[in-house]
Design a protein around this motif. Structure first.
Motif, PDB file in Angstrom:
ATOM      1  N   TRP A 287       0.828  -1.208   0.000  1.00 28.16           N
ATOM      2  CA  TRP A 287       0.000   0.000   0.000  1.00 28.16           C
ATOM      3  C   TRP A 287       0.861   1.255   0.000  1.00 28.16           C
ATOM      4  O   TRP A 287       0.457   2.302  -0.522  1.00 28.16           O
ATOM      5  CB  TRP A 287      -0.937   0.014   1.207  1.00 28.16           C
ATOM      6  N   ASP A 288       2.066   1.175   0.582  1.00 27.29           N
ATOM      7  CA  ASP A 288       2.963   2.334   0.548  1.00 27.29           C
ATOM      8  C   ASP A 288       3.347   2.670  -0.885  1.00 27.29           C
ATOM      9  O   ASP A 288       3.353   3.850  -1.288  1.00 27.29           O
ATOM     10  CB  ASP A 288       4.218   2.051   1.374  1.00 27.29           C
ATOM     11  N   GLU A 289       3.669   1.643  -1.676  1.00 25.76           N
ATOM     12  CA  GLU A 289       4.012   1.872  -3.078  1.00 25.76           C
ATOM     13  C   GLU A 289       2.792   2.361  -3.864  1.00 25.76           C
ATOM     14  O   GLU A 289       2.900   3.192  -4.762  1.00 25.76           O
ATOM     15  CB  GLU A 289       4.565   0.584  -3.703  1.00 25.76           C
ATOM     16  N   THR A 371     -15.452   5.890   5.478  1.00 22.44           N
ATOM     17  CA  THR A 371     -15.189   4.795   6.405  1.00 22.44           C
ATOM     18  C   THR A 371     -14.764   3.580   5.594  1.00 22.44           C
ATOM     19  O   THR A 371     -14.695   3.626   4.371  1.00 22.44           O
ATOM     20  CB  THR A 371     -16.428   4.490   7.269  1.00 22.44           C
ATOM     21  N   GLY A 372     -14.499   2.482   6.264  1.00 19.45           N
ATOM     22  CA  GLY A 372     -14.024   1.289   5.583  1.00 19.45           C
ATOM     23  C   GLY A 372     -12.502   1.253   5.512  1.00 19.45           C
ATOM     24  O   GLY A 372     -11.817   2.238   5.810  1.00 19.45           O
ATOM     25  N   ASN A 377      -6.180   5.309   4.029  1.00 19.25           N
ATOM     26  CA  ASN A 377      -5.193   5.714   3.033  1.00 19.25           C
ATOM     27  C   ASN A 377      -5.438   7.160   2.620  1.00 19.25           C
ATOM     28  O   ASN A 377      -6.395   7.472   1.908  1.00 19.25           O
ATOM     29  CB  ASN A 377      -5.275   4.779   1.817  1.00 19.25           C
ATOM     30  N   LYS A 378      -4.559   8.064   3.048  1.00 19.69           N
ATOM     31  CA  LYS A 378      -4.767   9.489   2.811  1.00 19.69           C
ATOM     32  C   LYS A 378      -4.734   9.830   1.333  1.00 19.69           C
ATOM     33  O   LYS A 378      -5.477  10.711   0.869  1.00 19.69           O
ATOM     34  CB  LYS A 378      -3.707  10.297   3.559  1.00 19.69           C
ATOM     35  N   LEU A 433     -11.186  16.161   9.945  1.00 19.74           N
ATOM     36  CA  LEU A 433     -10.847  16.588   8.590  1.00 19.74           C
ATOM     37  C   LEU A 433      -9.509  15.978   8.185  1.00 19.74           C
ATOM     38  O   LEU A 433      -8.510  16.122   8.887  1.00 19.74           O
ATOM     39  CB  LEU A 433     -10.772  18.110   8.514  1.00 19.74           C
ATOM     40  N   VAL A 434      -9.495  15.305   7.020  1.00 16.74           N
ATOM     41  CA  VAL A 434      -8.283  14.641   6.552  1.00 16.74           C
ATOM     42  C   VAL A 434      -7.687  15.353   5.348  1.00 16.74           C
ATOM     43  O   VAL A 434      -6.487  15.650   5.313  1.00 16.74           O
ATOM     44  CB  VAL A 434      -8.567  13.163   6.196  1.00 16.74           C
ATOM     45  N   VAL A 435      -8.518  15.662   4.358  1.00 11.71           N
ATOM     46  CA  VAL A 435      -8.014  16.310   3.144  1.00 11.71           C
ATOM     47  C   VAL A 435      -9.050  17.289   2.611  1.00 11.71           C
ATOM     48  O   VAL A 435     -10.251  17.158   2.873  1.00 11.71           O
ATOM     49  CB  VAL A 435      -7.672  15.275   2.039  1.00 11.71           C
TER      50      VAL A 435
END
Length: 552
Positions: A287-289, A371-372, A377-378, A433-435
Motif C-alpha cells: 500500500w505504501d508503493e 469509512t471502511g 489511506n490518505k 478533517l483529513v483532506v
C-alpha cells in the motif's frame, strides 16, 4: 454487572471478510478492538476474501459454520486478553447486507439448550439446511428477479413499493431461488435469518427478529447534507434525503439516524478487491508503493482513465477492464503508476456521476464522511476529495459499523424514554478533517467527465465486436444502456446478440433498461414479444460461449 463497575458497550460486525468487535465506555471512548479474518484465521473453510465463487461465476456463498467458529474464536481471544465481560451492559450488531441463513427443522430446540462445555460451531453443526449461505455478491437469481418484477407490474413499480427494483443479490430473490431449485431444502427449513439477525440469535439462544437500519451511519454521526462513503469489499455511497424518488438505479431505505428522513444508497461491487488486485499487480502488494504512485501522478492522470470490473458490477451492470488514453482511444494497458490512478479516479468519478444522475448536487457545505478499510489511506482520500470537490472527514476507527452498533447498544437502553440517537452520540468524537480538494481539480475533472459518454460508447462497440456482431450505426451514450439497446433492436439485431455484450450480460438487464419501454405503452405489440421470449433466451444467454467468457 455489579453496580460499582463502569459500564461498557459492545458493537459487532459480521462483515464479508471479517468478524469485528469494538467496546466503548460511557464516555463513548473505544477501549477494545479485535477481529477474526476469515481467510487467514479460518483457512480450513477455503474461502477467498471470505466467500466461495462457484463455477458459474454468478453464485457466491459463505460457509455458515465459518461465521459461527469465528465468534467462538473472537470470544476466546477477548477472554485470553483479560477483557472484563462483567462490565458489559449492552451490545448490538450488524451483518453484511442480503446474506441469508437457513435454520433446519429442530434448530430452535438446539439453540435453547446449548451446553457451555462445547464451542458453538460444534453444537450447531447440524442446524443449517443450507451449509453455504448466499451473500450480497451473488448474481444468480435473474429468473427470480424477472418473476418478481412481472408480478408487481414492472421494475419501476417494484421500486415505488420497496425502494429498489429487483436485484440479484437481494434476500427475497435468493429465497425464491432455493424454493424453486431445492424445494426439499426449503421444506426442511424452519426459519430464515439475515446475517444480522442470525448473529443476534447466537447470543439470544433463540431466533431474533429482523432489524431494518444501518448502524454504520450511526457510527459516522451523519448529518443532513452529508455524503457517506464506505470503502470496503463493496463501495457504498449513502445520501441523506427528505423526499425519496425511487429509480431503477440506486436504492431508498429508511434513515437510521432520523426516522422522518430517508437514505439513498448506491452500491458498487468492485471495491477493495479490485484495489487489492491492482495493488498486487502494480505496487508489489504494498500500500505504501500504491500511495506513492498516487502522489507522483497528476490530478486527472493526463486524461487516462479506466473502468475496472472484475465481477459483474451493480452500478452500472457491466463487466471487464476498459482503459482509455488522453486521445479518447481504448488501450490495452497503462504504465503501473498510471494504472493505479486510473483505477482510483475512475471509481470515484463513477460514484459522483451516478449520484448526480439521481439528482444529488454537491453543495458548498457538503462534507464527505469516509469509512471502511481504504479510509486509512490518505492518498486515496485525496483523490476522493478532488473528484467530489468537497472536504473528506473520517472517524478514529475505520470500523464505523462496529462503532455505530455500540452507540445503538446505548440507545437501546434509553430509546423508550424518547432519548434520540443524536443525544446519545453527543459525547462521541467529531469526524476529523483529513483532506481538502486540490486547487484546480474541479476544472480538470469537469473535462474528464465530459468524455465519459464517448468512453462508454467505445465500451459498447467493443462489446458488440467481441460478440462478432456489428454495432448499431447510431450508438450514442449508454447512460443506462438505453439508446444502444433500443437502436440495436430497431436495427433488427437479434435480441440474443444485444444481450450478449459485456454491459448486458443477462437479459434481465435488457428488459429493465431498454428505452422501448418508454413508448411500448403506445405500441404494446412492439415490446411484448421481448417479454414472451425472455424465458427461452435466458438459458442460452447464461450459458453461451460469449457470456461464459465475459463472466470470467
Amino acid at each position: 454487572m455489579a453496580a460499582s463497575e463502569a459500564p461498557w458497550y459492545l458493537g459487532w460486525d459480521f462483515s464479508t471478510q471479517q468478524l469485528k468487535v469494538i467496546a466503548i465506555d460511557e464516555q463513548l471512548r473505544v477501549i477494545y478492538e479485535d477481529n477474526i479474518h476469515f481467510d487467514k484465521d479460518l483457512p480450513e473453510f477455503g474461502t477467498h476474501c471470505g466467500v466461495h465463487v462457484h463455477s458459474d461465476k454468478l453464485t457466491v456463498t459463505s460457509p455458515v459454520l465459518m461465521w459461527v467458529k469465528a465468534l467462538d474464536m473472537i470470544l476466546e481471544k477477548m477472554k485470553s486478553s483479560g477483557f472484563k465481560f462483567s462490565h458489559v451492559r449492552a451490545f448490538s450488531g450488524a451483518g453484511q447486507q442480503h446474506g441469508s441463513v437457513y435454520w433446519k427443522e429442530g434448530a430452535s430446540q438446539i439453540l435453547k439448550n446449548l451446553s457451555p462445555d462445547l464451542p458453538l460451531h460444534q453444537l450447531l453443526k447440524a442446524c443449517f439446511s443450507v451449509s453455504d449461505s448466499p451473500v450480497w455478491m451473488d448474481s444468480s437469481t435473474n429468473t427470480q428477479c424477472l418473476s418478481l418484477e412481472k408480478a408487481v407490474g414492472g421494475a419501476q413499480n417494484l421500486a415505488n413499493i420497496t425502494g429498489s427494483r429487483a436485484c440479484e443479490r437481494f434476500t427475497g430473490n435468493q429465497i425464491a431461488k432455493i424454493y424453486s431449485q431445492n424445494p426439499e431444502v426449503y421444506v426442511q427449513t424452519e426459519r430464515i435469518s439475515l446475517v444480522s439477525s442470525f448473529a443476534a440469535s447466537l447470543f439470544l439462544s433463540a431466533y431474533a427478529p429482523i432489524d431494518y437500519c444501518d448502524a454504520s451511519l450511526a457510527g459516522m454521526k451523519l448529518e443532513e447534507g452529508d455524503i457517506a462513503i464506505s470503502l470496503g469489499t463493496s463501495d457504498t455511497l449513502f445520501l441523506w434525503i427528505k423526499e425519496p424518488a425511487p429509480a431503477l438505479e440506486g436504492h431508498i431505505f429508511c434513515n437510521p439516524v432520523d426516522s422522518r428522513a430517508y437514505m439513498a444508497l448506491l452500491c458498487f461491487k468492485n471495491g477493495s478487491l479490485i484495489r487489492e488486485r491492482i495493488r498486487d499487480d502494480c505496487a508489489s502488494g504494498s500500500w505504501d508503493e500504491f500511495s506513492k504512485a498516487l502522489k507522483c501522478t497528476v490530478v486527472g492522470n493526463n486524461g487516462n482513465l479506466g473502468f475496472y470490473f472484475d465481477v459483474i458490477e451493480i452500478t452500472p451492470e457491466a463487466v471487464g477492464i476498459h482503459r482509455f488514453n488522453r486521445d479518447n482511444n481504448k488501450v490495452p494497458d497503462f504504465p503501473k503508476e498510471v494504472e493505479i490512478r486510473a483505477l482510483i479516479e475512475g471509481q470515484f468519478m463513477a460514484k459522483r456521476i451516478h449520484a448526480e444522475k439521481l439528482g444529488y448536487k454537491i453543495m458548498p457545505r457538503t462534507r464527505i464522511l469516509a469509512t471502511g478499510g481504504a479510509s486509512y489511506n490518505k492518498e486515496i482520500l485525496q483523490v476522493l476529495s478532488d473528484v467530489f470537490s468537497a472536504p473528506v472527514y473520517t472517524i478514529d476507527t475505520a470500523n464505523s459499523a462496529c462503532l455505530g452498533c455500540a452507540y445503538r447498544a446505548i440507545h437501546g437502553l434509553v430509546a423508550e424514554t424518547s432519548v434520540s440517537l443524536v443525544d446519545v452520540v453527543k459525547l462521541a468524537p467529531e469526524p476529523r478533517l483529513v483532506v481538502t480538494p486540490t486547487t484546480g481539480a474541479d476544472q480538470m475533472y469537469e473535462r474528464t467527465s465530459s468524455l465519459f459518454p464517448g468512453w462508454i460508447t467505445s465500451c459498447i462497440k467493443t462489446a458488440y465486436e467481441r460478440a462478432s456482431t456489428m454495432p448499431p450505426q447510431w450508438v450514442q451514450t449508454h447512460s443506462t444502456r438505453v439508446q444502444a439497446m433500443s437502436v440495436g433492436f430497431l436495427s433488427v439485431i437479434s435480441i440474443l446478440d444485444i444481450c450478449r455484450p459485456a454491459t448486458w450480460l443477462l437479459i434481465h438487464m435488457f428488459t429493465n433498461h431498454d428505452a422501448i419501454t418508454a413508448f411500448s405503452r403506445a405500441d404494446a405489440n412492439l415490446y411484448q414479444p421481448l417479454l414472451k421470449r425472455y424465458a427461452e433466451l435466458e438459458q442460452k444467454i447464461l450459458y453461451s460461449p460469449v457470456s461464459s467468457h465475459l463472466a470470467k
